[in-house]
Write a protein that holds these residues in place. Structure first.
Motif, PDB file in Angstrom:
ATOM      1  N   GLY A  46      39.623 -11.686 -49.383  1.00 38.80           N
ATOM      2  CA  GLY A  46      38.551 -10.760 -49.716  1.00 38.80           C
ATOM      3  C   GLY A  46      39.017  -9.656 -50.650  1.00 38.80           C
ATOM      4  N   VAL A  47      38.136  -8.692 -50.857  1.00 40.03           N
ATOM      5  CA  VAL A  47      38.390  -7.564 -51.746  1.00 40.03           C
ATOM      6  C   VAL A  47      37.998  -6.290 -51.007  1.00 40.03           C
ATOM      7  N   ASP A  48      38.887  -5.300 -51.031  1.00 38.13           N
ATOM      8  CA  ASP A  48      38.606  -3.981 -50.459  1.00 38.13           C
ATOM      9  C   ASP A  48      38.588  -2.961 -51.583  1.00 38.13           C
ATOM     10  N   VAL A  49      37.583  -2.112 -51.592  1.00 36.93           N
ATOM     11  CA  VAL A  49      37.458  -1.071 -52.606  1.00 36.93           C
ATOM     12  C   VAL A  49      37.453   0.265 -51.901  1.00 36.93           C
ATOM     13  N   ASP A  50      38.319   1.180 -52.363  1.00 37.35           N
ATOM     14  CA  ASP A  50      38.316   2.537 -51.818  1.00 37.35           C
ATOM     15  C   ASP A  50      38.408   3.536 -52.967  1.00 37.35           C
ATOM     16  N   THR A  56      43.034  -6.697 -53.458  1.00 40.20           N
ATOM     17  CA  THR A  56      42.638  -8.088 -53.275  1.00 40.20           C
ATOM     18  C   THR A  56      43.526  -8.682 -52.194  1.00 40.20           C
ATOM     19  N   ARG A  57      42.916  -9.398 -51.280  1.00 41.30           N
ATOM     20  CA  ARG A  57      43.655  -9.987 -50.169  1.00 41.30           C
ATOM     21  C   ARG A  57      43.595 -11.499 -50.254  1.00 41.30           C
ATOM     22  N   GLY A  58      44.771 -12.104 -50.195  1.00 41.24           N
ATOM     23  CA  GLY A  58      44.876 -13.553 -50.153  1.00 41.24           C
ATOM     24  C   GLY A  58      45.369 -13.982 -48.791  1.00 41.24           C
ATOM     25  N   VAL A  59      45.597 -15.259 -48.627  1.00 43.39           N
ATOM     26  CA  VAL A  59      46.067 -15.764 -47.342  1.00 43.39           C
ATOM     27  C   VAL A  59      47.458 -15.229 -47.041  1.00 43.39           C
ATOM     28  N   LEU A  83      40.476  -8.665 -62.620  1.00 45.57           N
ATOM     29  CA  LEU A  83      40.793  -7.305 -63.039  1.00 45.57           C
ATOM     30  C   LEU A  83      41.826  -7.386 -64.145  1.00 45.57           C
ATOM     31  N   VAL A  84      41.647  -6.617 -65.201  1.00 43.31           N
ATOM     32  CA  VAL A  84      42.616  -6.542 -66.288  1.00 43.31           C
ATOM     33  C   VAL A  84      43.313  -5.202 -66.158  1.00 43.31           C
ATOM     34  N   THR A  85      44.635  -5.231 -66.026  1.00 40.94           N
ATOM     35  CA  THR A  85      45.398  -3.996 -65.863  1.00 40.94           C
ATOM     36  C   THR A  85      45.807  -3.441 -67.220  1.00 40.94           C
ATOM     37  N   ARG A  92      43.108 -11.766 -59.887  1.00 42.87           N
ATOM     38  CA  ARG A  92      41.894 -12.491 -59.509  1.00 42.87           C
ATOM     39  C   ARG A  92      41.182 -11.773 -58.369  1.00 42.87           C
ATOM     40  N   LEU A  93      39.857 -11.667 -58.472  1.00 45.45           N
ATOM     41  CA  LEU A  93      39.031 -11.143 -57.386  1.00 45.45           C
ATOM     42  C   LEU A  93      38.462 -12.356 -56.647  1.00 45.45           C
TER      43      LEU A  93
END
Length: 120
Positions: A46-50, A56-59, A83-85, A92-93
């Motif tokens: 999933g994706v967490d935004v703060d 971004t969270r993977g397995v 996302l481009v840094t 990847r999102l």
């Protein structure tokens, strides 16, 4: 943002389907790892935004990109987002698509806006 927990329904169905095969022999029981891996994927990815960053969270891990390090968002094949840094890298999102851009813009607190299509 995570996948809906409804996505666990096919995982349970998969587990029920492989159960007779897994009962055939001790080695065949290893196929039960497939539904377990799918369940972990559904629950973890999933994706967490703060206020400070997007995570971004993977397995197996996670990647955190601070808002200051974000150069932009790119839409790639199949409407997937990356996302481009500022360093030129991409992240990847995993569960977001182009249709989720307005929601992501809202979560960003105004850090970026979604361009509107031209009026016809």
């Amino acid at each position: 943002m995570r996948l809906s927990r409804v996505a666990l329904v096919p995982v349970v169905f998969l587990a029920v389907c492989v159960l007779p095969f897994a009962a055939a022999s001790p080695w065949a029981a290893l196929v039960l790892l497939l539904p377990l891996a799918a369940a972990v994927w559904v629950l973890r990815v999933g994706v967490d935004v703060d206020d400070e960053a997007i995570t971004t969270r993977g397995v197996l891990g996670q990647r955190r990109v601070a808002w200051d390090d974000l150069a932009g968002i790119r839409v790639v094949r199949n409407a997937r987002l990356r996302l481009v840094t500022r360093g030129g890298g991409e992240v990847r999102l995993p569960v977001l698509r182009a249709r989720d851009l307005p929601r992501l813009a809202g979560w960003s607190g105004g850090r970026f806006e979604v361009p509107q299509p031209p009026a016809a």
